[in-house]
Design a protein around this motif. Structure first.
Motif, PDB file in Angstrom:
ATOM      1  N   UNK A 166      11.252  -2.769 -13.584  1.00 56.68           N
ATOM      2  CA  UNK A 166      11.709  -1.347 -12.993  1.00 56.68           C
ATOM      3  C   UNK A 166      11.108  -0.345 -13.961  1.00 56.68           C
ATOM      4  N   UNK A 167      10.490   0.724 -13.438  1.00 51.58           N
ATOM      5  CA  UNK A 167      10.245   1.931 -14.075  1.00 51.58           C
ATOM      6  C   UNK A 167      10.631   3.125 -13.274  1.00 51.58           C
ATOM      7  N   UNK A 185       9.745   2.345  -9.495  1.00 47.41           N
ATOM      8  CA  UNK A 185       8.687   1.335  -9.141  1.00 47.41           C
ATOM      9  C   UNK A 185       9.309   0.105  -9.451  1.00 47.41           C
ATOM     10  N   UNK A 186       9.206  -0.867  -8.573  1.00 48.53           N
ATOM     11  CA  UNK A 186       9.916  -2.229  -8.645  1.00 48.53           C
ATOM     12  C   UNK A 186       8.920  -3.200  -8.291  1.00 48.53           C
ATOM     13  N   UNK A 229      18.921   4.912 -17.069  1.00 52.87           N
ATOM     14  CA  UNK A 229      17.327   4.797 -17.085  1.00 52.87           C
ATOM     15  C   UNK A 229      16.489   6.089 -17.215  1.00 52.87           C
ATOM     16  N   UNK A 230      15.551   5.778 -18.040  1.00 50.20           N
ATOM     17  CA  UNK A 230      14.648   6.997 -18.582  1.00 50.20           C
ATOM     18  C   UNK A 230      13.348   6.696 -18.095  1.00 50.20           C
ATOM     19  N   UNK A 231      12.516   7.770 -17.652  1.00 53.07           N
ATOM     20  CA  UNK A 231      10.938   7.608 -17.661  1.00 53.07           C
ATOM     21  C   UNK A 231      10.385   7.121 -18.855  1.00 53.07           C
ATOM     22  N   UNK A 232       9.369   6.368 -18.682  1.00 52.21           N
ATOM     23  CA  UNK A 232       8.544   5.769 -19.660  1.00 52.21           C
ATOM     24  C   UNK A 232       8.767   4.393 -20.118  1.00 52.21           C
ATOM     25  N   UNK A 233      10.139   3.948 -19.839  1.00 55.13           N
ATOM     26  CA  UNK A 233      10.633   2.695 -20.181  1.00 55.13           C
ATOM     27  C   UNK A 233      10.512   1.569 -19.157  1.00 55.13           C
ATOM     28  N   UNK A 257      15.027  -4.156 -22.243  1.00 55.13           N
ATOM     29  CA  UNK A 257      14.797  -2.580 -22.292  1.00 55.13           C
ATOM     30  C   UNK A 257      15.611  -1.608 -22.537  1.00 55.13           C
ATOM     31  N   UNK A 258      17.086  -2.195 -22.624  1.00 52.52           N
ATOM     32  CA  UNK A 258      18.095  -1.188 -23.147  1.00 52.52           C
ATOM     33  C   UNK A 258      19.282  -1.954 -23.667  1.00 52.52           C
ATOM     34  N   UNK A 259      19.759  -1.583 -24.746  1.00 59.27           N
ATOM     35  CA  UNK A 259      20.915  -2.161 -25.301  1.00 59.27           C
ATOM     36  C   UNK A 259      22.279  -1.407 -24.920  1.00 59.27           C
ATOM     37  N   UNK A 260      22.175  -0.382 -24.029  1.00 62.75           N
ATOM     38  CA  UNK A 260      23.261   0.441 -23.589  1.00 62.75           C
ATOM     39  C   UNK A 260      23.684   0.291 -22.266  1.00 62.75           C
TER      40      UNK A 260
END
Length: 722
Positions: free
Chosen positions: A138-139, A117-118, A250-254, A225-228
């Protein structure tokens, strides 16, 4: 219900809810940078930077070029790039928010049963005006590999690379001359910790075709949203796009937020535009994306205090005036180095036939609304003319005249004549010089700025008065201006064109009055010429004709040039001539309506004749019919292009409609006296309109409210700082 409550907020247009790749892209601008943002914002649209100049490859004259598009990008879901799989997009909407100058785009990208979802936000900063920003959120609904790519590729801008950098000069790993770091558009590259710590991802200098100017572009990106994420930067390659890529699981819920910030600096601003763009990116990053967004929203909130409210009118009319206000103010900024063009900064390949030139449209149609709603932006446009006064002086000298003659089509950089060679307008449609001078006088009246009068307005008005003096011909009838082309652009030159002669009269009288205010002595001939110019008034009918020898059946005969001397010019010949002229030209307006420029004034002329229904009719034919969807775009003509494609927003028509609401229907005429003396009457509005109100205009540097109610003897100006 009062308009203030019915239309409490500016009305944004309906969103686009279907992907249509051939749609005219949305126009997002701040007056310094203009973007055509496609329905998928990652796809490169068109960018224009105010002050850029190039040689047009067709006409071989100076023009405004496309700049490198600064906010391109791409998304890879698993192993599929969005740019290569448009059939896997489910489109939701693209919508403007006129209240704050933002464009929002939402869609889904689906690959192997995984949905991303963008949501994309795009805007041009008004507080840091060389800066444009884009945020992608993005989700995903399932775990997946995701890659986000930022791209600056100048391929769509004719020209050549002059420099390209992805390291700061003087830094530990700065690149020596001739060595550049980049990466292929979607190729692999090694991670660079040096680049990760830098506040800028890359910069370039692009020379526009013909070498008339350059621009510098710098950009930065950030991912939240991520540090990876692995951040991939460029490898060597002197003429490959600037790119930055983030790859992560990427993971759902983020929610993953990808910010792009870019600065475009034209060389007229700075001789090292890439380094200056880099400095400005530092400022942008210091402030932060969210702060710049809030500053931009605050700037638009301030502008909207000058919103024109049409009380009692149908909502569609308020939609039109709000869209006009938005597109006009999007196209000019107080920092603009080179005025604006008939299409603002909204270029697109199917209608770039004015080549980004500065023409009489700007002074006649665009500036008057700005005098009262954004005088600082108006000042920037007049400063463009003032700074290029030497070119106008040279233009007059080359044609054997004194003073200054402004060009028909002015180049962005030098202000020289740039009309394509097949046109004769550059030599004969001389009213442009008068229109420029009159705009300077109007600004003086609106602002009462004495420094501006002395330093900028007086040199222009003095020069133009001297030019008129050398341009007229003395005869037994008085003074004549022969061999000209008027607004109707007749195929053959005419003598004593009403618009040209009356404009000359107005300018001479303005120059004389302002000279007296400054204590300057001027030749007695200025007033003598002004009061003795030959005007083509029919002695039997008392009609002011367009020119000597005028016939309504001739080409352009329905053009209401004579009426344009009443509005937007302030000629007041007396009730008999005014009403006779209105009665003569209004029946011809049916044929004229649909032409650009003066069509937006037809509803005013009908109102002045006392016919409310006819006024509504001509606002329909003279303006409403010019609009197209989506986004309430005002086109140059109702039938758009011969191919039926929209061509807008056409700022000239937009300015004309705003002028009609702000000046024409309110009978407001700027002048040297006290502001309340500017209010003429009576107030006659289109059928169904009860009143016009602007909560805040600027007069003599003070905030004021303007109200004009149908049936009143005149409008009312109420200062708000009393």
């Amino acid at each position: 219900m009062p308009a203030q409550k019915r239309f409490a907020q500016p009305i944004s247009p309906a969103p686009v809810t279907k992907y249509q790749p051939n749609l005219l892209p949305a126009y997002v601008s701040n007056g310094i940078i203009g973007l055509r943002v496609r329905q998928i914002p990652f796809h490169a649209g068109v960018a224009v930077v105010n002050g850029g100049a190039a040689i047009d490859p067709t006409t071989l004259t100076a023009s405004t070029p496309y700049a490198p598009y600064p906010l391109s990008g791409d998304i890879r879901l698993e192993d599929v790039w969005l740019s290569e799989a448009l059939q896997q997009i489910t489109y939701e909407e693209q919508r403007y928010d006129f209240t704050c100058g933002e464009l929002h785009t939402r869609f889904h990208f689906i690959v192997n049963g995984i949905t991303a979802h963008i949501d994309v936000l795009t805007f041009c900063s008004r507080s840091l005006p060389t800066t444009v920003l884009q945020q992608t959120q993005i989700q995903v609904d399932k775990p997946c590999h995701l890659a986000l790519l930022a791209i600056i590729n100048p391929a769509g801008s004719p020209g050549k690379w002059l420099a390209r950098n992805t390291r700061l000069p003087g830094s530990k790993n700065s690149i020596t001359a001739g060595s550049f770091w980049t990466m292929p558009l979607m190729g692999d590259a090694a991670d660079s910790s040096e680049s990760n710590s830098s506040f800028v991802d890359g910069s370039l200098i692009w020379e526009f075709l013909g070498g008339l100017s350059t621009c510098g572009v710098a950009y930065t990106t950030e991912l939240h949203g991520t540090d990876q994420a692995q951040r991939l930067v460029a490898k060597e390659g002197e003429q490959l796009p600037l790119t930055t890529r983030y790859t992560f699981q990427a993971e759902p819920g983020c929610t993953y937020t990808f910010n792009q910030i870019a600065s475009i600096v034209p060389s007229c601003y700075h001789h090292e535009p890439d380094w200056q763009a880099t400095r400005l990116i530092y400022l942008a990053k210091e402030r932060g994306f969210d702060a710049l967004r809030q500053e931009n929203r605050a700037a638009w909130e301030e502008l909207w205090k000058g919103r024109i409210l049409l009380m009692g009118a149908e909502e569609r009319w308020q939609c039109m005036v709000d869209a006009a206000f938005f597109y006009l103010h999007s196209s000019i900024h107080h920092s603009s180095p080179a005025s604006t063009t008939p299409f603002g900064l909204a270029m697109w390949p199917n209608y770039n036939y004015y080549y980004g030139h500065i023409m009489w449209d700007q002074e006649t149609f665009v500036l008057p609304p700005l005098f009262l709603t954004a005088p600082d932006a108006a000042l920037s446009m007049l400063t463009y003319r003032c700074e290029r006064l030497p070119a106008a002086r040279s233009n007059a000298k080359m044609q054997g005249y004194r003073g200054s003659q402004f060009p028909w089509s002015s180049s962005p950089t030098y202000g020289e004549e740039t009309t394509p060679l097949e046109s004769t307008s550059s030599q004969l449609e001389i009213h442009v010089t008068l229109d420029v001078a009159y705009a300077f006088a109007q600004y003086v009246h609106a602002t009462d700025d004495e420094d501006f009068l002395q330093q900028q307005a007086w040199p222009v008005l003095k020069d133009v008065a001297e030019w008129i003096e050398s341009r007229v011909t003395h005869s037994e009838r008085g003074y004549e201006i022969k061999h000209v082309v008027g607004i109707a652009e007749t195929s053959q030159p005419v003598n004593n064109n009403a618009y040209t002669n009356i404009a000359a009269r107005v300018v001479l009288l303005e120059a004389t009055a302002l000279a007296r205010k400054l204590g300057r002595k001027v030749p007695d001939t200025w007033e003598k010429i002004a009061n003795s110019l030959v005007l083509p008034i029919d002695p039997q009918t008392h009609v002011l004709l367009n020119e000597e020898g005028y016939t309504s059946s001739a080409k352009g005969g329905s053009t209401p040039e004579a009426l344009a001397t009443f509005f937007p010019y302030p000629y007041r010949p007396g009730e008999q001539i005014e009403q006779a002229t209105l009665a003569f030209y209004l029946p011809l307006a049916e044929k004229y309506a649909g032409k650009p420029m003066l069509s937006a004034f037809l509803g005013v002329y009908a109102a002045w004749s006392g016919n409310r229904e006819l006024s509504t009719h001509f606002f329909e034919k003279g303006y409403a019919d010019f609009l197209s969807q989506p986004f309430n775009i005002t086109n140059e003509m109702p039938n758009y292009t011969p191919e039926g494609q929209p061509v807008g927003p056409f700022i000239t028509n937009i300015g004309g409609f705003l002028m009609s609401c702000l000046y024409g229907l309110t009978r407001l005429r700027l002048g040297p006296g006290e502001p309340q003396s500017w209010c003429e009457g009576p107030i006659i509005l289109p059928d169904g309109w009860d009143g016009i109100q602007v909560e805040r205009i600027w007069i003599h540097g003070r905030p004021a409210r303007l109200t004009a109610n149908h049936g009143d003897k005149h409008a009312h100006i109420e200062f708000l700082d009393c």
